[in-house]
Design a protein around this motif. Structure first.
Motif, mmCIF file in Angstrom:
data_model
loop_
_atom_site.group_PDB
_atom_site.id
_atom_site.type_symbol
_atom_site.label_atom_id
_atom_site.label_comp_id
_atom_site.label_asym_id
_atom_site.label_seq_id
_atom_site.Cartn_x
_atom_site.Cartn_y
_atom_site.Cartn_z
ATOM 1 N N ALA A 5 45.732 45.283 40.484
ATOM 2 C CA ALA A 5 46.054 44.206 40.163
ATOM 3 C C ALA A 5 45.182 43.266 40.013
ATOM 4 O O ALA A 5 44.513 42.804 41.034
ATOM 5 N N GLU A 6 44.825 42.808 39.143
ATOM 6 C CA GLU A 6 43.167 42.403 38.912
ATOM 7 C C GLU A 6 43.590 40.271 38.001
ATOM 8 O O GLU A 6 42.067 40.107 38.273
ATOM 9 N N ARG A 52 47.381 45.972 44.347
ATOM 10 C CA ARG A 52 48.180 46.778 44.095
ATOM 11 C C ARG A 52 49.615 45.939 43.133
ATOM 12 O O ARG A 52 49.811 45.117 44.633
ATOM 13 N N TRP A 53 50.318 45.918 42.657
ATOM 14 C CA TRP A 53 51.338 44.833 42.289
ATOM 15 C C TRP A 53 52.255 45.963 43.494
ATOM 16 O O TRP A 53 52.473 46.733 43.410
ATOM 17 N N GLN A 54 53.013 44.640 43.494
ATOM 18 C CA GLN A 54 54.349 45.200 44.572
ATOM 19 C C GLN A 54 55.317 45.284 43.883
ATOM 20 O O GLN A 54 56.321 45.849 44.525
ATOM 21 N N ASN A 112 41.049 34.737 36.318
ATOM 22 C CA ASN A 112 40.684 36.448 37.014
ATOM 23 C C ASN A 112 40.979 36.471 38.265
ATOM 24 O O ASN A 112 40.400 35.612 38.877
ATOM 25 N N GLY A 113 41.369 37.815 38.983
ATOM 26 C CA GLY A 113 41.795 37.466 40.201
ATOM 27 C C GLY A 113 40.978 38.326 41.268
ATOM 28 O O GLY A 113 40.024 37.140 42.060
ATOM 29 N N PRO A 114 39.039 38.934 41.158
ATOM 30 C CA PRO A 114 38.266 38.959 41.847
ATOM 31 C C PRO A 114 37.637 38.432 41.683
ATOM 32 O O PRO A 114 36.296 37.576 42.384
ATOM 33 N N GLN A 115 37.209 37.101 40.482
ATOM 34 C CA GLN A 115 36.114 36.419 40.181
ATOM 35 C C GLN A 115 36.777 34.805 41.247
ATOM 36 O O GLN A 115 36.257 34.048 41.683
ATOM 37 N N THR A 116 38.231 34.862 41.292
ATOM 38 C CA THR A 116 38.914 33.829 41.883
ATOM 39 C C THR A 116 38.607 34.326 43.492
ATOM 40 O O THR A 116 38.767 32.964 44.002
#
Length: 158
Positions: free
Chosen positions: A47-48, A91-93, A108-112
């Motif tokens: 999950a990104e 990871r997607w549930q 963007n997940g990691p940047q957020t």
């Protein structure tokens, strides 16, 4: 196309955030589209990112023995798609499939996550909002499983 503070301010999920907070989120965002029938993500995959649905509809589904894919909920604009990017193990549930052409604002997940750690006020605010979404999704999944049980006359054990 770059996402602006004004575009983000129009999104119900972000309502009430300050212009400064929205200006921090804007560079992490882009506009995107999913065509009808496209799988957006699969249960268990990394999950990104996450999305704010601005137009269209998406099925949230999960893998259940005896079903091709078990639809837990239908998300309609405006809605948040994706919460798993926020919490380890990232990871997607669930899975997600676009059922109509769907326009989104992609984050963007990691940047957020890095932004939320560096700005505790924004981090608390968005984490609280995502927890509300997750609670709503859990209740929707429970209702859907109960409906399935009534329709089939069987226990819906997962």
């Amino acid at each position: 196309m770059r996402t602006t503070v004004e575009t983000l301010a129009e999104q119900p999920f972000l309502a009430g955030l300050t212009d400064h907070q929205l200006s921090l989120l804007a560079p992490l965002t882009s506009r995107s589209m999913f065509h009808a029938g496209n799988r957006i993500f699969r249960e268990g995959a990394p999950a990104e990112e996450f999305w704010l649905i601005t137009e269209g509809r998406v099925f949230l589904d999960c893998e259940v023995p005896g079903y091709d894919s078990f639809v837990l909920e239908t998300l309609r604009a405006p809605a948040v798609l994706g919460c798993s990017w926020l919490f380890p193990p990232y990871r997607w549930q669930f899975g997600a499939v676009s059922i109509h052409t769907t326009e989104v604002l992609a984050f963007n997940g990691p940047q957020t996550r890095a932004l939320l750690q560096s700005d505790p006020g924004l981090g608390h605010e968005l984490t609280t909002r995502f927890l509300r979404v997750m609670g709503d999704r859990l209740h929707a999944a429970r209702r859907r499983l109960a409906d399935c049980r009534r329709e089939t006359g069987h226990r819906a054990d997962l």
